[in-house]
Design a protein around this motif. Structure first.
Motif, PDB file in Angstrom:
ATOM      1  N   ASP A   7      68.716  58.894  53.422  1.00 17.84           N
ATOM      2  CA  ASP A   7      68.374  59.283  54.743  1.00 17.84           C
ATOM      3  C   ASP A   7      69.558  60.033  55.194  1.00 17.84           C
ATOM      4  N   VAL A  14      69.123  63.545  53.905  1.00 17.60           N
ATOM      5  CA  VAL A  14      68.181  64.119  54.591  1.00 17.60           C
ATOM      6  C   VAL A  14      68.863  64.861  55.922  1.00 17.60           C
ATOM      7  N   PHE A  31      65.780  68.706  44.479  1.00 13.97           N
ATOM      8  CA  PHE A  31      65.531  67.081  44.568  1.00 13.97           C
ATOM      9  C   PHE A  31      67.024  66.378  44.283  1.00 13.97           C
ATOM     10  N   THR A  35      66.543  52.971  41.570  1.00 12.74           N
ATOM     11  CA  THR A  35      66.297  54.400  41.785  1.00 12.74           C
ATOM     12  C   THR A  35      65.397  54.820  43.024  1.00 12.74           C
ATOM     13  N   PHE A  36      65.931  56.003  43.409  1.00 13.90           N
ATOM     14  CA  PHE A  36      65.451  56.844  44.471  1.00 13.90           C
ATOM     15  C   PHE A  36      65.362  58.181  44.331  1.00 13.90           C
ATOM     16  N   VAL A  37      64.328  58.998  44.701  1.00 11.39           N
ATOM     17  CA  VAL A  37      64.207  60.372  44.589  1.00 11.39           C
ATOM     18  C   VAL A  37      63.878  60.899  46.070  1.00 11.39           C
ATOM     19  N   VAL A  38      64.711  62.007  46.598  1.00 12.83           N
ATOM     20  CA  VAL A  38      64.548  62.583  47.661  1.00 12.83           C
ATOM     21  C   VAL A  38      64.570  64.186  47.722  1.00 12.83           C
ATOM     22  N   ARG A  70      63.268  68.481  53.123  1.00  9.44           N
ATOM     23  CA  ARG A  70      61.750  68.244  53.662  1.00  9.44           C
ATOM     24  C   ARG A  70      61.997  67.535  54.895  1.00  9.44           C
ATOM     25  N   TYR A  79      60.163  64.665  56.546  1.00  8.52           N
ATOM     26  CA  TYR A  79      59.328  63.376  56.336  1.00  8.52           C
ATOM     27  C   TYR A  79      58.703  62.726  57.636  1.00  8.52           C
ATOM     28  N   THR A  80      58.999  63.418  58.485  1.00  6.46           N
ATOM     29  CA  THR A  80      58.342  62.634  59.678  1.00  6.46           C
ATOM     30  C   THR A  80      56.990  63.328  60.126  1.00  6.46           C
ATOM     31  N   LYS A  81      56.668  64.533  59.390  1.00  9.36           N
ATOM     32  CA  LYS A  81      55.529  64.991  59.576  1.00  9.36           C
ATOM     33  C   LYS A  81      54.308  64.531  59.078  1.00  9.36           C
TER      34      LYS A  81
END
Lengths: 132, 85
Positions: free
Chosen positions: B16, B19, B34, B66-69, B73, B75-77
């Motif tokens: 977060d 982003v 990414f 793990t996490f991929v972001v 982007r 992400y609220t759309k």
């Protein structure tokens, strides 16, 4: 140039993908409804899958995404390696995990994924195919 | 040792943050770039998702840690999956 084709299932176009289970590396096949109305080109996912499959394949978590239409609410995205052996295709994709894929199918191949290929019936009304 | 749940929250919080920071410098975060996160730390930045996956697997074999972001982007759309009749 390679082409993979599949007979229509329940009168609808499908593709088959191969997933690798995290435990034991067993390969499993999943039939996805090929749906150009599922998502837009720049949406953050390629396919929709049962979330259980996403987890069984060792999917790496990503952000949640709000969906509308056939699905509502926010759903988790996972990064999952998938293959289509007859195309020689293997790549990591973003899969939205849902509680219930469409009845009769294991998930949905969304427009963003289909648009990687040339797709259609290529003159055979009883099949759907992807071509690289 | 941190629990899996707390690691997941650490990863989500870091994603977060990335982003939010990307919104201040969007040209540096085009779509298709990414970040791979594991155990609360950035492991890899790449536009190759397979590279992200392999580096994360080397750093942390448990995918739940793990996490991929994709920081650039929104992400609220809401993404529409039109109804299947």
């Amino acid at each position: 140039m390679a082409r993979a084709q599949w007979p229509l299932q329940h009168g609808r176009p499908i593709i088959e993908i191969v997933l690798t289970l995290a435990q034991g590396a067993q390969k499993v096949t999943r039939r996805l409804l090929a749906d150009t109305g599922a998502g837009a080109m720049h949406d953050p996912f390629d396919i929709v899958l049962d979330e259980v499959d996403c987890l069984m394949c060792g999917g790496k978590p990503s952000k949640m995404v709000p969906l509308g239409g056939s699905y509502s609410g926010t759903h988790p995205i996972y990064v999952i390696p998938i293959g289509i052996p007859s195309l020689g295709f293997r790549d990591s994709l973003f899969a939205v995990g849902v509680a219930a894929p469409p009845a009769g199918f294991d998930g949905i191949a969304c427009f963003r994924f289909l648009n990687r290929f040339t797709y259609g019936n290529f003159g055979n009304a009883n099949e759907f195919a992807l071509e690289t | 040792m941190a629990t899996a749940t707390s690691i997941q929250q650490l990863n989500r919080d870091l994603a977060d943050k990335l982003v939010e920071e990307a919104k201040l410098d969007l040209p540096s975060w085009p779509l298709g770039k990414f970040v791979g996160i594991a155990n609360g730390h950035v492991i890899v930045v790449s536009d190759d998702l397979d590279e992200i996956v392999s580096q994360l697997e080397r750093a942390e074999p448990d995918p739940s840690r793990t996490f991929v972001v994709e920081p650039g982007r929104d992400y609220t759309k809401v993404c529409e999956i039109w109804r299947i009749s």
